[in-house]
Design a protein around this motif. Sequence first.
Motif, PDB file in Angstrom:
ATOM      1  N   MET A 171       0.834  -1.202   0.000  1.00  0.00           N
ATOM      2  CA  MET A 171       0.000   0.000   0.000  1.00  0.00           C
ATOM      3  C   MET A 171       0.865   1.248   0.000  1.00  0.00           C
ATOM      4  SD  MET A 171      -3.325  -0.362  -0.021  1.00  0.00           S
ATOM      5  CE  MET A 171      -4.621  -1.563   0.264  1.00  0.00           C
TER       6      MET A 171
ATOM      7  N   ASN B  84       2.382   1.987  -3.522  1.00  0.00           N
ATOM      8  CA  ASN B  84       1.440   2.517  -4.506  1.00  0.00           C
ATOM      9  C   ASN B  84       0.957   3.913  -4.132  1.00  0.00           C
ATOM     10  OD1 ASN B  84       0.510   0.319  -6.674  1.00  0.00           O
ATOM     11  ND2 ASN B  84       1.008  -0.727  -4.759  1.00  0.00           N
TER      12      ASN B  84
ATOM     13  N   LEU C 106      -1.359  -3.905  -6.690  1.00  0.00           N
ATOM     14  CA  LEU C 106      -2.574  -3.953  -5.889  1.00  0.00           C
ATOM     15  C   LEU C 106      -3.612  -4.844  -6.555  1.00  0.00           C
ATOM     16  CD1 LEU C 106      -3.022  -0.203  -4.869  1.00  0.00           C
ATOM     17  CD2 LEU C 106      -2.084  -2.059  -3.491  1.00  0.00           C
TER      18      LEU C 106
ATOM     19  N   ASP D  35      -7.547  -4.838  -2.697  1.00  0.00           N
ATOM     20  CA  ASP D  35      -6.774  -3.719  -2.153  1.00  0.00           C
ATOM     21  C   ASP D  35      -7.395  -2.380  -2.546  1.00  0.00           C
ATOM     22  OD1 ASP D  35      -4.896  -5.427  -0.975  1.00  0.00           O
ATOM     23  OD2 ASP D  35      -3.758  -5.563  -2.842  1.00  0.00           O
TER      24      ASP D  35
END
Length: 1578
Positions: free
Chosen positions: A1021, A1024, A1053, A1057
């Motif tokens: 996470m 990104n 992802l 997600d």
Amino acid sequence: MELAPLIRKLGHQLAEIRERALKNILCKLDHNLISYADLVQEQLLFLHLLEWFNFPIVPMKEEILNLVNNLLKHPSAVRQLVGIGAVEFFSQLRHHMDPHLQTVIDGILDGLFLLPSEIPANYPAVSYQGQPLPSEDKPEIFAGYFHQGRSNLQQMEIPPKRSVVNQAVKCLKFSTFPWLTLTTTDRHVLSSNESSLRSNNHSLIWSTCELLQDVIMQDFPAEIFLQRPKIVQSLLSLLKLAFGKDGKHRLALQAVSCLQQLCVFLRNRLNFHRDPGFFSTDQGTASQNSSMSYGQEVRGPHHSQNPSPGSSSPRPSVIGRTGQRPRGDGQDWDAASSSGSSIQASANSRINLQSPLDVGHIDLPDLESEDTLELQFQQLSLPQFCVFILEYAVPLLRTGSSRVTMQVLELLSEDVLLIGDAVSEDVWEDHSLFGLELKDKLLMVLGSLGETISYHKSNINSEQPELMLVHHRMAFISISLFTMRLLQTLLPVEKASKVLPESLVTALFLLSLDMPFSLEYPNIHESVVAYLEQMNSENYSIYKQAAEAVHSIECTCNFMMDVHKEGEKNFFELVELADQALNSLPYHQHFPMLQEIIHICLNIWKSAQANPLLQAESQKVLLHLLSHPLLNIKSEAYHCCLEIVKECLGIHNVRTPASSACHGVHFLLHPKVLYEISAFGLQESKNEVNSAAKAILLYLLQGRLMMTALTWNKFIEALYPIIPILQGYADTEETLGNCILSLSETASDKGEGILPRTTRLRAALRLLFSKKQLVRSVALKHLTFHLMNEEGASLKRPLLHGSVFSSVPTLFVVERPIELKLDDTKESIFKEETVEKLYGILTSDTIDLILRKSAAEQLAIIMQDTKMHAVVKKLGLIDKLFVYFTECVHRDGKIMECIMLPCLTLLRKLVYADPVTRLSLAQQPSILLTLLRVSLIFRDDCAVLTESAALLCLLLFDEVAGKEICNCSNLPAFSLPVAIVRRYHLPIRVTAHHAVSPNSVVLLLSSDCLILKPVSDMLKMAWNLSWYHGIDKLLQLVNYETEAQVFLDTLKLSSEDFLTLKITHTTSGLQDCLNAVIQAVSHREVRAAVTRMSFYILNDKLALKFSTGSCRTTLKGMAWQTAFNRFLQVLPASAEDEKLLVDVLSFLNKLLREQKKSLEAEHVKWILEVLLKHNSSSLLDLLVRPESQEQDETNDIQTAVRQQLQKELIGLFNMLLLCFTSVTNRKGLALTDCFRTQLALKLLQCLRVTNAPHFYGLPSLERTLRGMVHVTAHPGWSSYSATAEPFTICMKYLTGLLEVISSFYVEWGGNAMSFMGKGVTKSTVLCLLHLSHEMMAQAKNMDWVSLWFLPYDKSEEQVPSRLGLAWLVPLWVDRDPEVRFTSLGIGSALTSLELGCIALADSCQNISGGLWGTVINILLDQLECSMVRREAAFILQNLLVIPMPTEELKDCAWQGPCVHDEDSGLSHIGKPALQALLYHCHFYEHLNQMVNHCYLGRYTFDLNCSTGDSLMPLRSFTGIFPVLCYHILPSFCLSLYCVTARDGIGTSEKCAAAWGRQTRGDKYVEYLLQSNDSYSFT
């Protein structure tokens, strides 16, 4: 005197023994044989004195209490008594003592409050258990506070009759409310509802829950349901149906709604009891104003201070009434029988002018017919109730229903507020029985919360459908927020390590690693981390490392963004970012970043004017890359460097000799970089690394023709320190090895070579230590030039012939290496004189060589001690030794051979310990060649060869033994890199360093950590979010799969997600919900979206997020009106439409509650335009159903839905009215005013009034009246109708409200004691209060007061009597102080006009004391709360401003008070009567007392109270009276001014009336608007 035996007997089981022991002690006290000072030393005495009352037989009660009272004169006794719980004990005991003993107990309690509560915590506590009646059978009893009842629900049972001695309870802020006694009717109502809740009929349970919410809880004070907990227990039992089928979960939701409303009302009641304005020192069964509640002997002391004008109290009391209509004479309220209906009874009541005191006692058995003591022990304390809510509600959080989860969380969010008021942080350290059980329950709840959080987290996976993913994620967030709120409320962080269960620790760990959660709720995340740090150091360490990796990832992405920016770059910032980015490189392995870092280093070093500090920092980053622990990263770094070297020194540059392109390799031309490549790159096992390292070095060594002179010189300069490392890779078969060999080669007879001559000599000598025979042979060739061209070579030994040369390659290959370690003790055992003597012998030319040899050997032994080195250096021993070596190698020096061995040993030890000397000697070629010749001379002497080889080794490897290269500070005097030790045949045993590169970084996260899914998810996470610079841009991507192809698979992802991000991010989640509402094609889709939006509002509340990022501020930037337009503009056409509209209105209500203080003007305009549209029906029309629709409501479900719809509508309108108070623009004000009037008219239609009370729809009536309260609170609410005059609207309101108050209060005989209908009464009275001020403003003349008279009663009398304003008087003595306050406010409003004063006085003329006596009695009643007394002061003020005569005048309508003098038989009216009345009531004494005690500052209250069945904080308010005076004093003083005006009472009329009217109306409105958030009539 020994007191212990007597004191022990005070606790004996036999009453006779206890009594004799007490008499013995009292006798000794009377005769001064012992003193009270002696008794206070005996701690056991205090325990037995309190336990005295817990025995079945309790003799000598007064003597015991007097003894305790006398002991309290000693501070130590007070401390001990408070420590064992005496405050709580006597507070409970007081209720079971005779009145005269209650006074003694009051004195004891006063004495206990004299000292601050600095009581040691180790005192045991005694709790009063109450006494059983001797004639009663003792019920089955259970011990403790939390008990397993006969049903599945844990219930409170009667505690044991015997006292329980334990430690004092210290975990409570608040325990129980003041006890409220109920009438038979009230008890029957509660019992009936409790029975209905336990029914098997689902419809009955449903309707009962509705009745509880809409009627019962509105009527009864919330604490009633704790004091009689069966309804609460039934509701808690219903929660278990949440997992049931066949619609059973709906019953659980109903129970949740009831409990949530109860929590809100309990908090309101807490605020009510905390309000000094409503504080009363008397918590009586009925109103403390009602004389009927007490016998004369109980209230005697009070009345002695405030005697009434007549022979009995003038305060009216309404217990019940006959079936006849009241006549307004003030006596029908107190008929002797509630069922009598004869004319004779009515006549008797008219003739008898006694006080209600004499007849009010008839209904007392109705109040006291229950066992109050038993009930009090069965009641739930507030902490118990809160914990029960947690215990029964938390398991419901694991249902698969978002609706259930949300409603349960809303209940828990209210519950946690109560917990904060009831339970202190000391609960975890409270060792009392109550505290221990409370702690166990809380721990169980916390453990269950932890398991629930983990459960929802684990269910967020690809196997779940999207709908369930949304549910689990929303539940995970909200439950986590609630859990943290609960922890913050109850558990200080520093205590967490000893408390939290393992399951919650695991949940906190998961929560700490949840990246979207931490971004959306940073403050909560900080708390999570703080608790985790205290609880689990291992998990906290993993989190910290992951957090550092996240920061590094952010630096990586920022670095990549800055690198590609156009324009001039800030290299300092880039290098700093690059350095921090390296920590996350093992995870994301984004090699373009690595390449950019190396190119930045290239650019920095390429410039001739580069900042040295910048160069050093960039070099550090480069070295980290070249030495990285992960081979693929190291390989990529070497490969990138190789590509740069090829680009700069490649053959393609041959056409441009001396090109500046070669400057690109400057970043490699540093000893540290070349050392890293030579010492570690060349020996790397992975071929990609060592082949690249070889290629880089080969390009550099062979690139002289491609380099400028500057670049080549930089290279040679950087090469010097690492030549020993490079020569370890010398080889005759490999290209790089041959290049290395060429470094020591002399290329011409002139002595030229790649390196300077001395460096070449050292390099050639060094090759003699190589492990390869061929390399050592090459070294001989390279050395031959130096030996042959040495100065005076022909005069030196040995002669250089074949046998000598043949021994050179194996010359320094020794079998037994020498240990170099020296002694470094603090104190030396040798003396300097000894050393000097030995030196003298060694250097003396006259002494025989044998003795000189012996001296050298002794000095060699002494030099093992490094402290003696300075002595011989100072004497010049080193120079002398080289003189001897030179003499030895001379062709005539054979005589010196005998002392060579000790001299070599001596010099080795000196050189080893002194780096400066070693460096100096190493740079002198004559010394090196001399030592080589010595070695050749002694080529057959193993000992000498070993020493000379060791000495040469020290001198030849000095470059790599320095601390500058190894970058270590804790190494011995001489240490070599592992690369040297491995690749050379060394004659010494030496400490090795740098088994791994000193530049190697430590991996933040181990592979074991990275395989943890929460950790990898967090880093994924973070990558990104950082790469796309925020969640908004990430979620807006259209072709993510294409753009993410450059990432590792572990960085990409998934759809889950993205869904997690969208749900967690409030802005994206709300926008998604609004889109779903707009695009919805079914009711279910809209309902799911609205439920989810409600979660976001709830989350803001739990996270205390009220500004940036909150749902409120986020929606301001969205067109949420568009999504809900169709639901507000189009009326529902089916039952499903109505259900959906209920959900929509519920959400809007919650949203407006959050925005009520900052509602946007455009939102106001939109809402009002929707509600006020004229061309079609609006939501206002839903309030009043057509009769045809009502007749069609045969379906119970449809009826329930429409009732819920009306409830939500009125709730929404009430909230809008509160929100409108912040509207300031002209158009907005016009719309809001119009809406108020239209809503008022609609509510008036809802108020269906008939003659029979049982025809009322009570839930609807309650809601309608609460809506009217909000509508009428704003001045001018009736002024904006196009079809009706304002005064006409007011008259209609008055008619309807008077009919309601008549039906619910007058027709029920005043209903002062019962709580039934109290909600209707409160709302109606408050509406009437608002209405009185509105009519004052709208009336064109003064005749409107007569409209407030009740109509003629429908009695059997021939002459009907008009009630007038007599209906108002019973409200003044209602048991509810809010009703008394408001009804007196109505009186003060009506009496602001002279007609009102006359009418009210006429209505009270048959009450003993009349209106004047009643008002003054209320005003001076110190047991009454200050808000009620203030309104009485306003009425008195209004009465006083009307001019009154000094004698009776027949033509005067206003005579003022009338007083009859029993002594003279005369009656007085007007001013004389007023003066007599004031004197009789001690008016001025009361005034003086209030003025003396008035405190005008801010008063704060300590609510950290202990247990007790009464409101303990209020009992401890020693300064409460001054605060009450503060509320009353202004109006009281103005009344006094009116009384004492010198020029006549009428002269003060203008100022008093103006002041009163101006201030009171505003204050009432303010009170109403605030009531929604505190204790409210609504």
